[in-house]
Design an enzyme around this catalytic site. Structure first.
Site, mmCIF file in Angstrom:
data_model
loop_
_atom_site.group_PDB
_atom_site.id
_atom_site.type_symbol
_atom_site.label_atom_id
_atom_site.label_comp_id
_atom_site.label_asym_id
_atom_site.label_seq_id
_atom_site.Cartn_x
_atom_site.Cartn_y
_atom_site.Cartn_z
ATOM 1 N N CYS A 20 -2.577 9.336 2.587
ATOM 2 C CA CYS A 20 -2.195 8.672 1.340
ATOM 3 C C CYS A 20 -3.254 8.863 0.274
ATOM 4 O O CYS A 20 -2.950 9.045 -0.896
ATOM 5 C CB CYS A 20 -1.925 7.192 1.590
ATOM 6 S SG CYS A 20 -3.294 6.337 2.360
ATOM 7 N N GLU A 47 0.886 -1.172 0.000
ATOM 8 C CA GLU A 47 0.000 0.000 0.000
ATOM 9 C C GLU A 47 0.913 1.207 0.000
ATOM 10 O O GLU A 47 1.459 1.576 1.038
ATOM 11 C CB GLU A 47 -0.890 -0.005 1.242
ATOM 12 C CG GLU A 47 -1.783 -1.222 1.405
ATOM 13 C CD GLU A 47 -2.890 -1.280 0.362
ATOM 14 O OE1 GLU A 47 -3.086 -0.292 -0.374
ATOM 15 O OE2 GLU A 47 -3.558 -2.319 0.277
HETATM 16 P P1 NDP Z 1 8.053 5.113 4.763
HETATM 17 O O1 NDP Z 1 8.053 4.396 3.463
HETATM 18 O O2 NDP Z 1 9.161 6.028 5.064
HETATM 19 O O3 NDP Z 1 7.982 4.070 5.985
HETATM 20 C C1 NDP Z 1 6.963 3.102 6.100
HETATM 21 C C2 NDP Z 1 7.420 2.008 7.047
HETATM 22 O O4 NDP Z 1 8.472 1.272 6.436
HETATM 23 C C3 NDP Z 1 7.980 2.534 8.368
HETATM 24 O O5 NDP Z 1 7.617 1.664 9.407
HETATM 25 C C4 NDP Z 1 9.463 2.487 8.113
HETATM 26 O O6 NDP Z 1 10.210 2.435 9.286
HETATM 27 C C5 NDP Z 1 9.581 1.190 7.339
HETATM 28 N N1 NDP Z 1 10.817 1.047 6.570
HETATM 29 C C6 NDP Z 1 11.723 2.005 6.228
HETATM 30 N N2 NDP Z 1 12.727 1.461 5.490
HETATM 31 C C7 NDP Z 1 12.442 0.142 5.370
HETATM 32 C C8 NDP Z 1 13.076 -0.957 4.710
HETATM 33 N N3 NDP Z 1 14.199 -0.797 4.020
HETATM 34 N N4 NDP Z 1 12.504 -2.177 4.794
HETATM 35 C C9 NDP Z 1 11.343 -2.352 5.465
HETATM 36 N N5 NDP Z 1 10.694 -1.360 6.109
HETATM 37 C C10 NDP Z 1 11.229 -0.127 6.064
HETATM 38 O O7 NDP Z 1 6.635 5.871 4.813
HETATM 39 P P2 NDP Z 1 6.124 6.895 5.907
HETATM 40 O O8 NDP Z 1 6.116 6.243 7.247
HETATM 41 O O9 NDP Z 1 6.824 8.183 5.737
HETATM 42 O O10 NDP Z 1 4.583 7.071 5.475
HETATM 43 C C11 NDP Z 1 4.159 7.986 4.518
HETATM 44 C C12 NDP Z 1 3.943 7.304 3.186
HETATM 45 O O11 NDP Z 1 3.021 6.241 3.364
HETATM 46 C C13 NDP Z 1 3.307 8.215 2.146
HETATM 47 O O12 NDP Z 1 3.953 8.007 0.909
HETATM 48 C C14 NDP Z 1 1.880 7.741 2.092
HETATM 49 O O13 NDP Z 1 1.243 7.995 0.863
HETATM 50 C C15 NDP Z 1 2.040 6.287 2.337
HETATM 51 N N6 NDP Z 1 0.804 5.712 2.824
HETATM 52 C C16 NDP Z 1 0.118 4.843 2.022
HETATM 53 C C17 NDP Z 1 -1.094 4.349 2.431
HETATM 54 C C18 NDP Z 1 -1.839 3.384 1.587
HETATM 55 O O14 NDP Z 1 -2.716 2.715 2.137
HETATM 56 N N7 NDP Z 1 -1.567 3.234 0.309
HETATM 57 C C19 NDP Z 1 -1.689 4.739 3.715
HETATM 58 C C20 NDP Z 1 -0.880 5.627 4.482
HETATM 59 C C21 NDP Z 1 0.319 6.091 4.038
HETATM 60 P P3 NDP Z 1 10.758 3.824 9.911
HETATM 61 O O15 NDP Z 1 9.559 4.689 10.133
HETATM 62 O O16 NDP Z 1 11.385 3.379 11.160
HETATM 63 O O17 NDP Z 1 11.695 4.387 8.892
#
Ligand code: NDP
Length: 500
Positions: free
Chosen positions: A279, A245
């Protein structure tokens, strides 16, 4: 040792992850960090817990999930205080978020048996001696990786589907919102104390990567498109299936027969709720010429009433402020105009509502995810032009249409996973509908029946009920058997269908 803190930026202190309020800098959560070994150990524990949980069958899981739902409903204010503290979002918005999440748990718990339970399939003439049986078996352990913007709803979508389907879950919440994830896991353990069916591992991105590599049956990721690609690359090493997502750049189309005032109200909500950090937030609007002026005026009037620090909370990730500023500056430098807000709107940690018009289609404000309380409004000749511009980006998460005669027809033609007609964002709260995107917004579905099937593997079983009338699948078959079958085939399938 205490690290220097910047409001909103999580810090690591003595093996603990500390989240802070982006508005005040106050400490909001403190949880122990998991290293790679701890992640592996959690997944090992989850395997055993998953076997126990699957053994409870649908009815046993249903009653426990409904008890958890009741606990969440009972303690909703305690729950909603956490995202308010960690992300700065208004408490009322956190409650609305929690309500949607509770709705998904309720639906998944009540419907898992119907959607995933064993059933007979209809047999076919050429294999009439066999009966067909279909059932859906859990993956065992599902890893859920969540973002910070809706830290209750976004993980609970996949968690409710995965648990109802019979999996154990290991959650890795965003480093910005660990306290919310911890609270969810702790309360689930109050209801299901026997086994660690729902666990949490905390840390930065490397902990998410470790979860992807820890041998889980499936990963449900919600976050940015860039991280989704990394998750998929890591999961490719072990052929671990994923549901992704990812980000979006959702468009709203306002057609000529739209209720302009309702469209403006929904546009403001869709683009500014959660300070635009949504999102499925509306980031672009395409309004047809006959209603454009009235629509723009109504949006400016309504958005202008929003109070920063009240309805519009802070930008959660301090770094995102630079992205928002860049998009506004770029739009203005290329001939766009700010009818509300603009360059001065960016006053970290807040950004005040900004309405941009005349923004070129190739600018960052139109093409990239802004994640701030900003919206572009573009005048188009007709709905055809609006559809073509809305579909011009690689993202395809959600969208919205306002219009009477052609609303649903336009909705069908948007290259997205979801569309709301005469509202914005409403599909996320409808537990009977699947949620997910296309293109750069990811693939796979959470919520609804598809969201339950996402967390189970189909298992097909045939059972021979009586000897074959025409034996062709054995080496000592009689040559006449194949001929007879060919005749049957030609009788059954040899005639083209009658024209209607
Ligand atoms: P990120 O992609 O930065 O992080 C998402 C999660 O992935 C966090 O828990 C993060 O940990 C973790 N993560 C980071 N690097 C890795 C890796 N290499 N491998 C596995 N996991 C990893 O997104 P954000 O938290 O900034 O969220 C915002 C984004 O999410 C926006 O682009 C938004 O559009 C999207 N989003 C999409 C939704 C949907 O349903 N389609 C709903 C809500 C948001 P850490 O935070 O510790 O870096």
């Amino acid at each position: 040792m205490t690290a220097t803190r910047t409001p909103g930026i999580p810090v690591v202190e003595d093996g603990f992850l500390v989240s802070t309020s982006p508005a005040t800098g106050a400490e909001a959560g403190r949880v122990p960090i998991s290293d790679e070994k701890a992640v592996e150990a959690a997944v090992d524990r989850a395997r055993a817990a998953g076997t126990w949980w699957a053994g409870l069958n649908f009815d046993g899981r249903r009653v426990r999930l409904l008890r958890w739902r009741a606990l969440l409903a009972e303690r909703i204010e305690e729950l909603a205080a956490l995202p308010h503290a960690e992300t700065g979002k208004p408490p009322a918005d956190a409650i609305v978020e929690a309500i949607a999440a509770i709705e998904h748990i309720d639906w998944a718990a009540r419907n898992a048996k119907r959607v995933l339970g064993p059933r007979r399939t209809r047999t076919r003439l050429l294999v009439a001696e066999h009966s067909g049986h279909l059932e859906y078996q859990p993956y065992g352990v599902v890893g859920v990786i969540g973002p910070w913007n809706y830290p209750i709803l976004t993980p609970l979508g996949p968690i409710s589907g995965a648990l109802a389907a019979g999996n154990a879950v290991v959650l890795k919440p965003s480093e910005y919102t660990p306290a919310v994830g911890q609270w969810l896991v702790d309360t689930f353990a109050e209801i299901v104390p026997e086994q660690p069916v729902l666990q949490v591992v905390h840390g930065l991105g490397d902990v998410g990567a470790a979860l992807c590599a820890a041998g889980v049956g499936k990963i449900a990721f919600t976050g940015s498109t860039a991280t989704a690609k990394k998750v998929m690359a890591t999961c490719a090493q072990t052929l671990t299936p994923v549901v992704l997502e990812a980000g979006g750049k959702d468009a709203l189309i306002v057609d000529a027969d739209a209720d302009v005032d309702a469209a403006a109200e929904a546009a403001v909500w869709g683009s500014m709720t959660n300070a635009g950090q949504t999102c499925i937030g509306i980031e672009r609007v395409y309004a047809v010429a006959p209603v454009y002026d009235a629509f723009v005026a109504a949006v400016v009037e309504k958005a202008g009433k929003l109070r920063v620090g009240e309805e519009i909370g802070p930008i959660t990730m301090p770094g995102q402020v630079d992205v928002i500023r860049r998009h506004i500056d770029d739009a203005l430098a290329r001939g766009g105009r700010a009818l509300l807000g603009g360059a001065d709107a960016v006053q970290p940690p807040h950004v005040s509502p900004t309405v941009l018009v005349d923004v070129p289609e190739d600018s960052a404000a139109i093409r990239e995810e802004t994640f701030g309380p900003t919206v572009t409004i573009t005048k188009v000749a007709d709905a055809e032009e609006a559809i073509s511009l809305a579909n011009a980006l690689p993202y395809g998460l959600g969208g919205a249409v306002f219009g009477k005669a052609n609303g649903v027809r336009i909705a069908r033609r948007l290259h997205t996973g979801m569309v709301a007609v005469n509202s914005t964002l409403s599909f996320v709260g409808m537990a009977t509908l699947p949620f997910g995107g296309v293109g750069d917004s990811g693939f796979g579905r959470i919520h609804g029946e598809d969201g339950l099937r996402e967390f189970a593997r189909s298992k097909a079983i045939t059972r021979q009920r009586f000897p074959s009338v025409v034996e062709v699948t054995r080496f000592d078959r009689h040559p006449a058997a194949v001929k007879r079958l060919t005749m049957i085939l030609s009788t059954v399938y040899g005639r083209p269908p009658r024209r209607r």
